[in-house]
Design an enzyme around this catalytic site. Sequence first.
Site, mmCIF file in Angstrom:
data_model
loop_
_atom_site.group_PDB
_atom_site.id
_atom_site.type_symbol
_atom_site.label_atom_id
_atom_site.label_comp_id
_atom_site.label_asym_id
_atom_site.label_seq_id
_atom_site.Cartn_x
_atom_site.Cartn_y
_atom_site.Cartn_z
ATOM 1 N N LYS A 150 -3.348 2.330 12.303
ATOM 2 C CA LYS A 150 -2.158 1.525 12.085
ATOM 3 C C LYS A 150 -1.126 2.334 11.311
ATOM 4 O O LYS A 150 -1.533 3.239 10.579
ATOM 5 C CB LYS A 150 -2.460 0.216 11.359
ATOM 6 C CG LYS A 150 -3.344 0.304 10.104
ATOM 7 C CD LYS A 150 -2.973 1.206 8.943
ATOM 8 C CE LYS A 150 -1.679 0.999 8.233
ATOM 9 N NZ LYS A 150 -1.526 1.946 7.049
ATOM 10 N N TYR A 241 -0.177 -5.117 6.658
ATOM 11 C CA TYR A 241 -1.349 -5.948 6.362
ATOM 12 C C TYR A 241 -0.940 -7.387 6.056
ATOM 13 O O TYR A 241 -1.676 -8.329 6.376
ATOM 14 C CB TYR A 241 -2.131 -5.376 5.176
ATOM 15 C CG TYR A 241 -2.880 -4.104 5.497
ATOM 16 C CD1 TYR A 241 -4.152 -4.153 6.058
ATOM 17 C CD2 TYR A 241 -2.325 -2.859 5.244
ATOM 18 C CE1 TYR A 241 -4.844 -2.989 6.358
ATOM 19 C CE2 TYR A 241 -3.007 -1.688 5.531
ATOM 20 C CZ TYR A 241 -4.268 -1.757 6.101
ATOM 21 O OH TYR A 241 -4.961 -0.607 6.400
HETATM 22 P P1 NAD Z 1 -2.897 12.297 5.524
HETATM 23 O O1 NAD Z 1 -1.576 12.927 5.308
HETATM 24 O O2 NAD Z 1 -3.891 12.367 4.424
HETATM 25 O O3 NAD Z 1 -3.580 12.857 6.852
HETATM 26 C C1 NAD Z 1 -2.826 13.210 7.983
HETATM 27 C C2 NAD Z 1 -3.494 14.343 8.716
HETATM 28 O O4 NAD Z 1 -2.653 14.732 9.812
HETATM 29 C C3 NAD Z 1 -3.693 15.597 7.844
HETATM 30 O O5 NAD Z 1 -4.973 16.121 8.086
HETATM 31 C C4 NAD Z 1 -2.649 16.568 8.362
HETATM 32 O O6 NAD Z 1 -3.048 17.922 8.233
HETATM 33 C C5 NAD Z 1 -2.556 16.162 9.827
HETATM 34 N N1 NAD Z 1 -1.299 16.571 10.452
HETATM 35 C C6 NAD Z 1 -1.215 17.135 11.673
HETATM 36 N N2 NAD Z 1 0.059 17.417 11.968
HETATM 37 C C7 NAD Z 1 0.791 17.040 10.909
HETATM 38 C C8 NAD Z 1 2.191 17.101 10.618
HETATM 39 N N3 NAD Z 1 3.079 17.566 11.494
HETATM 40 N N4 NAD Z 1 2.593 16.602 9.425
HETATM 41 C C9 NAD Z 1 1.723 16.076 8.540
HETATM 42 N N5 NAD Z 1 0.375 16.002 8.762
HETATM 43 C C10 NAD Z 1 -0.069 16.479 9.941
HETATM 44 O O7 NAD Z 1 -2.610 10.768 5.895
HETATM 45 P P2 NAD Z 1 -3.635 9.558 5.883
HETATM 46 O O8 NAD Z 1 -3.432 8.783 4.641
HETATM 47 O O9 NAD Z 1 -4.971 10.005 6.223
HETATM 48 O O10 NAD Z 1 -3.018 8.657 7.076
HETATM 49 C C11 NAD Z 1 -3.179 9.015 8.435
HETATM 50 C C12 NAD Z 1 -3.003 7.769 9.298
HETATM 51 O O11 NAD Z 1 -4.034 6.838 8.978
HETATM 52 C C13 NAD Z 1 -1.685 7.048 9.091
HETATM 53 O O12 NAD Z 1 -1.214 6.541 10.300
HETATM 54 C C14 NAD Z 1 -2.050 5.906 8.170
HETATM 55 O O13 NAD Z 1 -1.201 4.775 8.318
HETATM 56 C C15 NAD Z 1 -3.455 5.609 8.603
HETATM 57 N N6 NAD Z 1 -4.256 5.029 7.519
HETATM 58 C C16 NAD Z 1 -4.942 3.904 7.750
HETATM 59 C C17 NAD Z 1 -5.695 3.337 6.761
HETATM 60 C C18 NAD Z 1 -6.486 2.080 7.014
HETATM 61 O O14 NAD Z 1 -6.966 1.478 6.058
HETATM 62 N N7 NAD Z 1 -6.666 1.679 8.259
HETATM 63 C C19 NAD Z 1 -5.728 3.916 5.497
HETATM 64 C C20 NAD Z 1 -5.032 5.094 5.281
HETATM 65 C C21 NAD Z 1 -4.288 5.656 6.299
#
Ligand code: NAD
Length: 386
Positions: A150, A241
């Site tokens: 999401k 949410y």
């Molecule tokens: P994050 O920044 O920690 O992770 C993103 C990943 O994408 C990293 O490993 C990064 O290296 C990679 N990536 C690849 N290309 C990239 C670019 N061009 N720019 C930036 N990063 C790049 O983020 P996150 O908190 O893990 O969130 C990722 C997704 O998961 C989002 O869509 C977020 O909304 C979702 N999320 C959902 C929940 C949930 O409870 N369902 C919780 C947290 C995050």
Amino acid sequence: MTMSSFQSQQIDAPTRRQFLKTLSRGAGGAALAASAAPLVGRAAPPDPHAETIGIALVGLGNYATGQLAPALQETTKCELTGIVTGTPSKAETWKQKYEIPDENVYNYETFDRIADNDEIDVIYVVLPNSMHAEYTIRAAEAGKHVICEKPMATSVQECKDMIDACETAGVKLSIGYRLHFEPHHQRVMTLGQKEVFGPVSVMQNGFGFRISDSATDEPHIEWRLDKEMAGGGALMDVGIYAIQGARYVTGEEPVAVTAQEYKTRPEVFSEVDETLFFQLEFPSGTVVDGSTTYNGNYNRLYATARDGWFEISPSYGYGGQKGRTHEGPMDIETVNQQARQMDAFADCIRQDRPSRVGGEEGLRDLQVIEAIYDSVAADGARVPVG
Ligand code: NAD
């Protein structure tokens, strides 16, 4: 709640069960696959006798590392069989920690070759929001089922394109709405939709956390402040949410919204929303007072009905839900939400039925989100949804 406290679980060493699951996909799994029924459509229906569905995580950031990979050690119907990362050092760490073979490790250039990998049944997109559509569509074109985090995408049009791509490819699509598998949230769905305490008249739903000035250049925060990468701010990230809660408690779709935006740190939130208040009108008359922010920690779902009330507070985290009604506390255990979510998708694949949190569910939230942004742009005017 800060992002770090939101992520409570740590990675454990590979468990014996993981070892057994890995084993089941090896020689024994291949032998069973040899007797599988003929394939239908582009996505191969997994062998109904095989023990697990293989999942590849795309984007090894905070959520994949802190939640999904550990949850995959708790699943009974799926396992972590592959990874996609642009960072070779991460690939090494993950390969060792989760016993992932070299041939199941991809980067963003080799991604499409997953099409040839029978060990991977599902691609789980855990990338920044603006990349969800591209990688969901590429996963579908590779003939793989998809779980996409999401918000499903950054626009309604992208959501439609993703749904179309998965339908065309004959693969299943699910959105990472983990709370549909969480028992407190399942209880309020029943209380609201079955009108256990009479029809719900008013709800107050809010979710927010504070992004401190010192955190703005952390990688997982940086893209969240970039409109092109995130699509929006607090609303896209955590306000979604509150919208979800309103939709699954009422079991209805909002017909119109009004919304107001406030910024206390415009230098930090120059591109995306910091704090939004929004009001949702539902067809049967329920009104929802929603809010979201990157400027404070709160986390609550509350509903008042004709004959009583119910709430979950805290509500939307990875655990620690506390539920109450006017009759007293809800006596419900907490669970590993992500493990349940992924096991439920494995069942959908095996039984050839749609996910309860499929693409339409993500699309409807984006319709509400777009209406909220439209209302803000129109100085709080009432905007129909969809
Ligand atoms: P994050 O920044 O920690 O992770 C993103 C990943 O994408 C990293 O490993 C990064 O290296 C990679 N990536 C690849 N290309 C990239 C670019 N061009 N720019 C930036 N990063 C790049 O983020 P996150 O908190 O893990 O969130 C990722 C997704 O998961 C989002 O869509 C977020 O909304 C979702 N999320 C959902 C929940 C949930 O409870 N369902 C919780 C947290 C995050």
